[in-house]
Design an enzyme around this catalytic site. Structure first.
Site, PDB file in Angstrom:
ATOM      1  N   VAL A 213       1.086  -3.750   3.862  1.00 55.03           N
ATOM      2  CA  VAL A 213       0.998  -5.055   4.532  1.00 55.03           C
ATOM      3  C   VAL A 213       2.269  -5.899   4.381  1.00 55.03           C
ATOM      4  CG1 VAL A 213      -1.507  -5.407   4.659  1.00 55.03           C
ATOM      5  CG2 VAL A 213      -0.257  -6.123   2.615  1.00 55.03           C
TER       6      VAL A 213
ATOM      7  N   SER B 258       0.796  -1.238   0.000  1.00 53.80           N
ATOM      8  CA  SER B 258       0.000   0.000   0.000  1.00 53.80           C
ATOM      9  C   SER B 258       0.828   1.289   0.000  1.00 53.80           C
ATOM     10  CB  SER B 258      -0.928   0.029   1.202  1.00 53.80           C
ATOM     11  OG  SER B 258      -2.016  -0.822   0.991  1.00 53.80           O
TER      12      SER B 258
ATOM     13  N   TYR C 140      -3.503  -2.683 -10.610  1.00 61.42           N
ATOM     14  CA  TYR C 140      -3.430  -2.413  -9.160  1.00 61.42           C
ATOM     15  C   TYR C 140      -2.528  -3.435  -8.444  1.00 61.42           C
ATOM     16  CZ  TYR C 140      -4.841  -2.264  -4.263  1.00 61.42           C
ATOM     17  OH  TYR C 140      -4.813  -2.234  -2.889  1.00 61.42           O
TER      18      TYR C 140
ATOM     19  N   LYS D 297       0.483   3.251  -3.022  1.00 57.52           N
ATOM     20  CA  LYS D 297      -0.706   4.066  -3.295  1.00 57.52           C
ATOM     21  C   LYS D 297      -0.374   5.564  -3.284  1.00 57.52           C
ATOM     22  CE  LYS D 297      -3.880   0.684  -1.167  1.00 57.52           C
ATOM     23  NZ  LYS D 297      -4.567   0.352   0.103  1.00 57.52           N
TER      24      LYS D 297
ATOM     25  N   TYR E 110      -5.227   3.890   7.880  1.00 57.52           N
ATOM     26  CA  TYR E 110      -6.599   3.365   7.962  1.00 57.52           C
ATOM     27  C   TYR E 110      -7.217   3.681   9.322  1.00 57.52           C
ATOM     28  CZ  TYR E 110      -4.081   1.188   4.232  1.00 57.52           C
ATOM     29  OH  TYR E 110      -3.280   1.002   3.143  1.00 57.52           O
TER      30      TYR E 110
HETATM   31  O1  DON Z   1      -4.872  -4.631  -1.897  1.00 56.60           O
HETATM   32  C1  DON Z   1      -4.323  -5.178  -0.957  1.00 56.60           C
HETATM   33  O2  DON Z   1      -4.952  -5.750  -0.078  1.00 56.60           O
HETATM   34  C2  DON Z   1      -2.802  -5.110  -0.894  1.00 56.60           C
HETATM   35  N1  DON Z   1      -2.257  -5.173  -2.219  1.00 56.60           N
HETATM   36  C3  DON Z   1      -2.341  -3.839  -0.220  1.00 56.60           C
HETATM   37  C4  DON Z   1      -2.930  -3.639   1.160  1.00 56.60           C
HETATM   38  C5  DON Z   1      -2.030  -2.918   2.096  1.00 56.60           C
HETATM   39  O3  DON Z   1      -0.835  -2.871   1.954  1.00 56.60           O
HETATM   40  C6  DON Z   1      -2.686  -2.357   3.311  1.00 56.60           C
HETATM   41  N2  DON Z   1      -1.703  -1.723   4.168  1.00 56.60           N
HETATM   42  N3  DON Z   1      -1.459  -1.741   5.289  1.00 56.60           N
END
Ligand code: DON
Length: 304
Positions: A258, A64, A189, A67, A240
């Protein structure tokens, strides 16, 4: 004078000895293999000095954190039009929550929850000639490092198991907030999220946001206002349903992933990145948050 190197080494020592390192994300199978014992921290000051401790030169999945870079590219392409398709309010919910998206008629709360990032991916898909290649080159130019790559195994792994993202994208499509086909948007994505970087590369990449939008070699730039806006969204939405906690404990704009990475910055002062793959219950790096809290407490360098 602050001894940054000693401070980082002390933080790393405490992290290594921590009894509870959190839990590695398993919903993307490829991330489940990464050892919780990795820990890296890297600091880059705006006057050009850098300091690191632990695994700060080891690449990991930035997830993330990408992003922020996708938003930055979208801002440079379509500017304020982004805000016709999403808001800039914290969601107070997990990154992959769907309920709010339906209640709010397919308008994501912000560009850092998954639904918002999927709309940004749609914007990039519509506005870039070769989306995957162009986005990678954008990140390489921001960082002045042509070695940065996607990890195809991670992208493919999420493509097979990212069910909630398929649900979010289908909801967005049903509300007419995606122009491109769901599978094409998610393909981009997942690729974007699979970018691999080290803590040292991340502090370089993000230095443009600590430097009023101007990147190191001035290959890419945002306006000062655009940089201010991205920092504001990182502060309010970067973690978040733990964005308040991060502001409270650390006091810097930042973004987590993550894969266990966190990047944070103090405008006109420094960028800092941590990597510790074990996450807390909200999906943010457990030791990364503690490390950054220790850093801003010890140095008294935060926005508050
Ligand atoms: O879309 C997802 O679930 C992962 N590619 C990215 C989520 C993420 O990194 C949330 N961060 N803490």
């Amino acid at each position: 004078m602050l001894d940054f190197q000693a401070i980082l080494e002390n933080i790393q020592k405490n992290a290594t000895e921590a009894p509870d390192k959190g839990a590695v994300a398993t919903y993307i199978p490829e991330l489940a293999h990464v050892s919780k014992d990795n820990f890296g921290i890297h600091l880059r000051t705006s006057d050009g000095k850098s300091y690191g401790a632990g695994d700060f030169n080891k690449p990991f999945s930035i997830q993330s954190i990408s992003k922020v870079l996708a938003l930055s590219k979208a801002m440079s392409l379509i500017g304020e039009n982004i805000w016709k398709r999403m808001d800039v309010e914290p969601s107070g919910h997990p990154f992959n929550q769907l309920a709010l998206l339906e209640i709010e008629n397919g308008i994501p709360r912000n560009p850092f929850i998954n639904s918002g990032a999927i709309v940004i991916a749609d914007i990039l898909l519509s506005n870039l000639e070769n989306p995957k290649e162009d986005f990678l080159n954008y990140v390489r130019d921001l960082t002045n490092d042509q070695t940065i790559e996607y990890n195809q195994a991670v992208a493919d792994s999420e493509k097979r198991t990212g069910f909630k993202n398929y649900a979010a994208a289908n909801l967005l499509k049903s509300f007419k907030n995606l122009d491109n086909p769901v599978n094409d948007v998610l393909d981009f994505y997942f690729q974007q999220c699979s970018l691999e970087m080290t803590c040292s590369q991340l502090t370089k990449t993000f230095s443009f946001l600590a430097n009023k939008g101007i990147c190191m070699l001035d290959k890419v730039r945002l306006t000062e206002t655009q940089a201010k806006r991205i920092n504001a969204i990182m502060l309010t939405c970067g973690f978040y349903d733990e964005a308040g906690e991060f502001a409270f404990e650390v006091g810097l704009p930042g973004k987590s992933g993550v894969g266990g990475g966190i990047v944070a910055l103090l405008p006109d002062n420094f960028t800092i990145a941590t990597w510790s793959p074990g996450l807390n219950k909200k999906g943010n790096s457990k030791l990364g948050m503690l490390a950054l809290e220790a850093f801003t407490t010890k140095t008294k360098l935060s926005i508050f």
